[in-house]
Design a protein around this motif. Sequence first.
Motif, PDB file in Angstrom:
ATOM      1  N   LYS A 121       5.167   6.005  -0.900  1.00  0.00           N
ATOM      2  CA  LYS A 121       4.228   6.871  -0.896  1.00  0.00           C
ATOM      3  C   LYS A 121       4.261   7.871   0.483  1.00  0.00           C
ATOM      4  O   LYS A 121       4.069   9.108   0.470  1.00  0.00           O
ATOM      5  CB  LYS A 121       2.623   6.386  -0.755  1.00  0.00           C
ATOM      6  N   ASP A 122       4.930   7.334   1.673  1.00  0.00           N
ATOM      7  CA  ASP A 122       4.750   7.858   3.052  1.00  0.00           C
ATOM      8  C   ASP A 122       6.160   8.687   2.902  1.00  0.00           C
ATOM      9  O   ASP A 122       6.345   8.962   4.301  1.00  0.00           O
ATOM     10  CB  ASP A 122       4.555   6.879   4.047  1.00  0.00           C
ATOM     11  N   SER A 162       0.874  -1.300   0.081  1.00  0.00           N
ATOM     12  CA  SER A 162      -0.106  -0.023  -0.047  1.00  0.00           C
ATOM     13  C   SER A 162       0.785   1.242  -0.055  1.00  0.00           C
ATOM     14  O   SER A 162       0.285   2.323  -0.146  1.00  0.00           O
ATOM     15  CB  SER A 162      -0.740  -0.077   1.094  1.00  0.00           C
ATOM     16  N   ASN A 163       2.241   1.169   0.269  1.00  0.00           N
ATOM     17  CA  ASN A 163       2.901   2.452   0.272  1.00  0.00           C
ATOM     18  C   ASN A 163       3.547   2.533  -1.120  1.00  0.00           C
ATOM     19  O   ASN A 163       4.310   3.403  -1.053  1.00  0.00           O
ATOM     20  CB  ASN A 163       4.378   2.134   1.187  1.00  0.00           C
ATOM     21  N   ASP A 173       8.434  11.529   3.352  1.00  0.00           N
ATOM     22  CA  ASP A 173       8.382  12.963   3.719  1.00  0.00           C
ATOM     23  C   ASP A 173       9.074  13.879   2.955  1.00  0.00           C
ATOM     24  O   ASP A 173      10.117  13.977   3.020  1.00  0.00           O
ATOM     25  CB  ASP A 173       8.519  13.131   5.292  1.00  0.00           C
ATOM     26  N   GLN A 201      10.066   1.723   3.617  1.00  0.00           N
ATOM     27  CA  GLN A 201       9.446   2.885   4.566  1.00  0.00           C
ATOM     28  C   GLN A 201      10.026   4.046   3.919  1.00  0.00           C
ATOM     29  O   GLN A 201      11.392   4.223   3.481  1.00  0.00           O
ATOM     30  CB  GLN A 201       9.972   2.671   5.951  1.00  0.00           C
ATOM     31  N   GLY A 202       9.193   5.015   3.980  1.00  0.00           N
ATOM     32  CA  GLY A 202       9.479   6.384   3.272  1.00  0.00           C
ATOM     33  C   GLY A 202      10.890   7.021   3.958  1.00  0.00           C
ATOM     34  O   GLY A 202      11.823   7.420   3.391  1.00  0.00           O
ATOM     35  N   SER A 203      10.634   7.042   5.367  1.00  0.00           N
ATOM     36  CA  SER A 203      11.832   7.529   6.258  1.00  0.00           C
ATOM     37  C   SER A 203      13.038   6.913   6.034  1.00  0.00           C
ATOM     38  O   SER A 203      14.294   7.642   5.990  1.00  0.00           O
ATOM     39  CB  SER A 203      11.672   7.148   7.805  1.00  0.00           C
TER      40      SER A 203
END
Lengths: 305, 469
Positions: B397-398, B162-163, B400, B378-380
């Motif tokens: 997507k996540d 989903s990311n 920042d 993970q976006g981070s």
Amino acid sequence: MAVSEGRRRRYSLLTRRDKLVLALMVGIPVFFDLALIWGPTIVSILLSFTNWKGIGGISASNIVGLKNYESLFTVYPFFWSALRNNLLWLVFFLVIATPLGMFLAVLLDREIRGSRLYQTAFYLPVVLSLAVVGFIWELQYAPEQGFINNVLGRTGQGSLIDWLGDPSLNIWAVLVAASWRHVGYIMVLYLAGLKSVDPVLREAAAIDGANARQTFFRVVFPVMQPINIVIVVVTMIESLRAFDIAYIINRGKNGLELLSTLITNNSISEANLVGFGSAIAVVLLVISLGPIVIYLTRMLREEAT
Amino acid sequence: MANTDTPRPPSSATSGTPNLTRRDVLKGIAGVAGVASVPTLLAACGTGASPSAAPSSAAPSGAPSVAPSSAAPIGGITLGSNYSDQVPKDAMQAIADAFTKETGLTVKINTVDHGTFQDQISSYLGGRPDDVFTWFSGYRMRFFAAQGLATPIDDVWAKVGSNYSDAFKVGSTGDDGHQYFIPIYNYPWAVFYRKSLFQEKGYTIPATLDELKALGDKMKRDGLIPIAFGDKDGWPAMGTFDILNLRLNGYDFHVGLMAGKEKWTDPRVKTVFQTWNDLLPYHQEGAPGRTWQDAAQALVQKKAGMYLLGMFVSQQFKASSEADLADLDFFPFPNLGTPYDAEKALDAPIDGFMIAKNSPTLAQDLDGAKAFMEFLAQGSTQIIFVTADPGNVAAAKDADTSGYNPLQKKAVELIGSAQKITQFLDRDTRPDFAGANGMQSFLLDFLKTPDQDLDAFLGKIQGFWDTLV
């Protein structure tokens, strides 16, 4: 058993220990020769009949017969230019670079002032790997930042000389770079030979009234026969194994194709056409066998006489 | 390999600092020197036995091989990384440290010069690879997945799917429908220019081919090189081919051509080269001998007006000064007046990670490796990387994006607006076809003699393809 062995030992000039030592001395080199030279060579030849991609095992379905050779000689657009470049390399070295190195050696042999300095200067490129040589010359030939175009003032649009990018020019540019190193190498080899020529011969020639040119061509050069052969062989080997400079400059494409770079680009690149690369390697092997056989037969004939 | 350099497929461009070539050349020297000593027998050296049976022969050259990982420390994983330039290498280490901090699992990074890494990828994956390795999306990923050299990670995708947008999922899926790849970033190919130069001379962004040519004429009159160009490494010209083919013939044809379903002798391919030929007078001369870095310098120094390249061109601006980087901007390649303009398709190559199949330590490390893949998704995590090397944008997507520079923000927009995304010619087709003695050579041949008989030229390309399949 014991009896027959004892009898044989009595007639033998060699002790059991001698035989063991001999067997080891012959056996170990033979083993390494077979394992490291003949083994891979034969595997290479066998692989050249397959389309193996370097992944997984080889099965009967991988065997394609002479297809690799067929496409190499007919469709593959880079083979003939690679072969031509290899031969050009050989001819250029034999006709220009090697004689130049010999000429420098003869000059330096005359004990001119500062000959040590010249010797060092000419020899310096030899201690550099060809890869480094390629890198150095790449900077010389660079289109805008390069030394050569800046000296010639040919860096602008319309007047620029594309030394390494123009396929009709770059092989010559690379040959100059390769010769820069090769000349020094030949010079040192030849100088060592010249130093070992008996000075009495020169004296005798001088007394007979020969000038410097005659002394060299009539007396020194024939005496140097063994060194001359070594130099020809070295030149051939250097030409056939030409690889580093072309590969460093553009991986051997766009006019800088060489058999060795084709092998690398096909066999151990991401492409991994091991079978096809092996076929090119076999062609190079066959070409290399020529000078090797000539050299060996000469050597053996000389030993026999 | 080195290459050398050397000489690099576009992936090389994705990482690294300016003057990549020179440094790479030096780095590759050790490898090349080793390779060079035995060219005749090279082919046989590494292949005498099947790779899995003889790990020591897996790295065929004397090159600094992709070293087989020694047993991983308990509670850790090994990572084969091609991020050999300092900036991305440090970023990779920072990601590994962050992972260790979060999970307590150590990551042993085995960094290999990226040219060497790519050249030896087959023997590496067939031998004793690390648990996780850096790689590229596209055909290059699907090829190794199809060979059974990668571990499917559908379960990881079930958690992180989903990311990612659909395009990324497609780019991570093998021919068998399973996922094998975790994207961490990508970057667009576009036409780069300096805002200050356009402002000063009153240039406007061209929206059509005619406007592009008119702008080119204007730049010539102003004493500028309209389009900077360097193709010494062989791959940059593929970017021009890709965008022209996508705009003229559309995404579907391009993909078909890359897969061999369409023929190179198709008249549609001919129009690509004809259009290219019309544009060549606007390009910087002597491209075959110039590296992309040197071509980028022409743009940095305002000697050239535009440059079609990947966003990694920003490395050259960053090295010059922050002010130069802030002055850099881009626009999408102009429309060519075909129905395919609406697709806004472009090359936006994705880099990421895969789990190897043959890793000797994988049995005990698999859970850790999958945890690491989730961490990478993970976006981070991805932000750590794209902050260090701002020629890229994070894939998740996540991520920042508030810390992005204007160029990165615009890249996100451009990629987002494209209906179709391709990877790059040498990532979308067979490596043996795209390589130095393949498509790279053909395109250089075209650049040398653009007026040659194109039918014969394309016939040669198709003939070469046919020998490979």
